[in-house]
Every structure is written in structure tokens, then in C-alpha cells.
Scaffold this motif. Structure first.
Motif, PDB file in Angstrom:
ATOM      1  N   LEU A   1       0.964  -1.074  -0.107  1.00 13.25           N
ATOM      2  CA  LEU A   1       0.101   0.002  -0.084  1.00 13.25           C
ATOM      3  C   LEU A   1       0.962   1.399   0.015  1.00 13.25           C
ATOM      4  N   ASN A   2       0.724   2.262  -1.166  1.00 19.56           N
ATOM      5  CA  ASN A   2       1.523   3.156  -1.115  1.00 19.56           C
ATOM      6  C   ASN A   2       0.660   4.246  -0.260  1.00 19.56           C
ATOM      7  N   PRO A   3       1.733   4.757   0.953  1.00 19.25           N
ATOM      8  CA  PRO A   3       0.972   5.661   1.819  1.00 19.25           C
ATOM      9  C   PRO A   3       0.500   7.004   1.421  1.00 19.25           C
ATOM     10  N   LYS A   4       1.257   7.421   0.242  1.00 21.01           N
ATOM     11  CA  LYS A   4       0.695   8.600  -0.387  1.00 21.01           C
ATOM     12  C   LYS A   4      -0.368   8.581  -1.308  1.00 21.01           C
ATOM     13  N   THR A   5      -0.731   7.606  -2.056  1.00 24.62           N
ATOM     14  CA  THR A   5      -1.629   7.521  -3.125  1.00 24.62           C
ATOM     15  C   THR A   5      -3.025   6.746  -2.328  1.00 24.62           C
ATOM     16  N   MET A   6      -2.565   5.788  -1.323  1.00 27.04           N
ATOM     17  CA  MET A   6      -3.557   4.742  -0.630  1.00 27.04           C
ATOM     18  C   MET A   6      -3.892   3.646  -1.593  1.00 27.04           C
TER      19      MET A   6
END
Length: 149
Positions: free
Chosen positions: A120-125
Motif C-alpha cells: 500500500l503506497n501511503p501517499k496514494t492509498m
């Protein structure tokens, strides 16, 4: 412009961004390995963890390092200091892949290279592929990664 040209341009732009990210990570890792070789281990780990250190996300605003020992214990983290001392050897990505084991194996067997995991990319969710460059120096597995665009 028709949709095929838009699609082609989007693919070219996306490829360029990934290539730029790859080059940026390679340059960052080269600096890190050079620093690790030239300094005592504790000085290197401190440079990764310290908020004003050159390998910490608070300083770089984008890239950071994570450093493991050969058993998967986090020795330094340039973003999440709460993970220092935690054994992450059994950590799995969204597809069940033991990505820390993969990083350590690659580092020990070949001295380093690129690995991939799905997280899970924390910037894009959004769940995305993260490519990480790994290097093995002085018993340390040094990692830096970027999410694919």
C-alpha cells in the motif's frame, strides 16, 4: 489527438518517470554505500536515523534508507524510527511474498540489486509495486525504494 496517441504519450511519460526514479535511487544508494564504507557503522546508522541526516526522509523530502542486519532486524530507518530493533524477516507484501527475506538473500548472494514487492503506497492509498535497490555492506542490508508510477 486520438486516443492511441494519448495512450502512447502516457506510456512514454510513465516510463520516463520510472527511469528518473530508478536513476535517483541509484544515485542515492551510491552516496549511502560510499558513506557506509568511509565511516564507522554507528555513524552510518545515525546518519540514516537522525532527522537532519542525509539519508533521512525529513532531510531529503523524498527518499530514505532502511537498514537491516542479516537476520532481518531493523538497524536504522530513515522514516519510521519506531521500527528500529524490530525483526521484519517474516514480513509479507500484499501477495504473500516474504520481501525482506528476498532483499537479504539478494544482498548476501549477489551483493545487491533490485527487488519488487506489492504494498500500500501511503501517499496514494493504492496498492502498488514498490521497487527497492538493495546493497550489502559490512553485514548490513541497505535498502531504498520507490513506488512505480
Amino acid at each position: 489527438m486520438n486516443w492511441k496517441k494519448h495512450l502512447f504519450l502516457a506510456a512514454v511519460i510513465g516510463t520516463t518517470l520510472v527511469a528518473q526514479d530508478t536513476k535517483e535511487v541509484e544515485t542515492f544508494m551510491k552516496e549511502a554505500v560510499t558513506f557506509a564504507k568511509a565511516n564507522p557503522k554507528e555513524a552510518f546508522l545515525n546518519e540514516v536515523t537522525r532527522p537532519t541526516g542525509r539519508f533521512n526522509v525529513q532531510k531529503t523530502k523524498r527518499l530514505y534508507l532502511t537498514v537491516y542486519d542479516e537476520a532481518g532486524i531493523v538497524l536504522a530507518h530513515g522514516k519510521k524510527t519506531q521500527e528500529i530493533g524490530v525483526n521484519q524477516l517474516e514480513a509479507k507484501d500484499k501477495n504473500g511474498k516474504s520481501y525482506i527475506k528476498d532483499r537479504i538473500d539478494l544482498a548476501k548472494k549477489k551483493g545487491g540489486g533490485w527487488t519488487e514487492e506489492t504494498k500500500l503506497n501511503p501517499k496514494t492509498m493504492q496498492v502498488q509495486v514498490k521497487r527497492s535497490l538493495v546493497s550489502f555492506q559490512g553485514g548490513m542490508v541497505i535498502c531504498c525504494g520507490v513506488y512505480e508510477q
